[in-house]
Write an enzyme that holds these catalytic residues in place. Sequence first.
Site, PDB file in Angstrom:
ATOM      1  N   SER A   1       0.870  -1.685   9.204  1.00  0.00           N
ATOM      2  CA  SER A   1       1.338  -2.187  10.501  1.00  0.00           C
ATOM      3  C   SER A   1       0.170  -2.596  11.387  1.00  0.00           C
ATOM      4  O   SER A   1       0.250  -3.596  12.104  1.00  0.00           O
ATOM      5  CB  SER A   1       2.194  -1.129  11.209  1.00  0.00           C
ATOM      6  OG  SER A   1       3.358  -0.840  10.455  1.00  0.00           O
TER       7      SER A   1
ATOM      8  N   ALA B   1       0.848  -1.188   0.000  1.00  0.00           N
ATOM      9  CA  ALA B   1       0.000   0.000   0.000  1.00  0.00           C
ATOM     10  C   ALA B   1       0.880   1.233   0.000  1.00  0.00           C
ATOM     11  O   ALA B   1       2.103   1.144   0.133  1.00  0.00           O
ATOM     12  CB  ALA B   1      -0.914   0.014   1.223  1.00  0.00           C
TER      13      ALA B   1
ATOM     14  N   GLU C   1       7.574  -3.384   7.030  1.00  0.00           N
ATOM     15  CA  GLU C   1       8.552  -2.598   6.266  1.00  0.00           C
ATOM     16  C   GLU C   1       9.295  -3.488   5.262  1.00  0.00           C
ATOM     17  O   GLU C   1      10.502  -3.371   5.059  1.00  0.00           O
ATOM     18  CB  GLU C   1       9.533  -1.883   7.206  1.00  0.00           C
ATOM     19  CG  GLU C   1       8.885  -0.986   8.240  1.00  0.00           C
ATOM     20  CD  GLU C   1       8.109   0.192   7.659  1.00  0.00           C
ATOM     21  OE1 GLU C   1       8.290   0.519   6.465  1.00  0.00           O
ATOM     22  OE2 GLU C   1       7.316   0.795   8.401  1.00  0.00           O
TER      23      GLU C   1
ATOM     24  N   ALA D   1      -1.849   3.580   5.118  1.00  0.00           N
ATOM     25  CA  ALA D   1      -2.960   2.705   4.753  1.00  0.00           C
ATOM     26  C   ALA D   1      -3.311   1.716   5.862  1.00  0.00           C
ATOM     27  O   ALA D   1      -4.315   1.023   5.770  1.00  0.00           O
ATOM     28  CB  ALA D   1      -2.625   1.941   3.476  1.00  0.00           C
ATOM     29  N   GLY D   2      -2.469   1.624   6.895  1.00  0.00           N
ATOM     30  CA  GLY D   2      -2.754   0.702   7.995  1.00  0.00           C
ATOM     31  C   GLY D   2      -2.045  -0.628   7.876  1.00  0.00           C
ATOM     32  O   GLY D   2      -2.512  -1.639   8.412  1.00  0.00           O
TER      33      GLY D   2
END
Length: 199
Positions: A16, A9, A88, A13-14
């Site tokens: 994690s 994303a 990540e 965008a969320g």
Amino acid sequence: MAKLYFYYASMNAGKSTTLLQADFNYRERGMATMLWTAAIDDRYRAGTISSRIGLETPANLFETGTDLEAAILEQHAQTPLSCVLVDEAQFLTRDQVLQLAAICDQAGIPVIAYGLRTDFQAELFEGSKWLLALADSLNEIKAVCGCGRKATMNLRVDASGRVAREGAQTEIGGNDRYMALCRRHFMKAMRDGALPDYR
């Protein structure tokens, strides 16, 4: 058969948050997980995956030279793992993506990786490039541009809030340095050198 999943994303965008929810779901059922995040990302506490909504949990750190396969297999020998989750993931190297694929194929452990697809110049990160090529399942997590369209691009701004069109591919930052935009507003901002006007 265990699969390699890539959830990608733009910024904010969320990713994690989604990873932490998946980890919770496994652990709530008594299943062991192993979490990884990039050592280069120093926005929060080292060795922690943190979300902007306040959730966090400890994680192992990877650098470009980390042998993920060896570390995961060592942990798996001590405590059988039900899943490996990587935050990540854009910072993974080609070799590390191949190691994660081997974890799925040879050890039978599912791997779920979360990361950015492209940088602030719309170039693929190395980890994302190889995950897009090798993952069994590709899933986009939606973010929203200020105009209401789906945000797919990451615009970098400098310390003064101006559009950055040049620089190193990796520059760690959050909302202070990046804006998630749709392609239309990203291209206009890069062309004009000005922040988007959503009117």
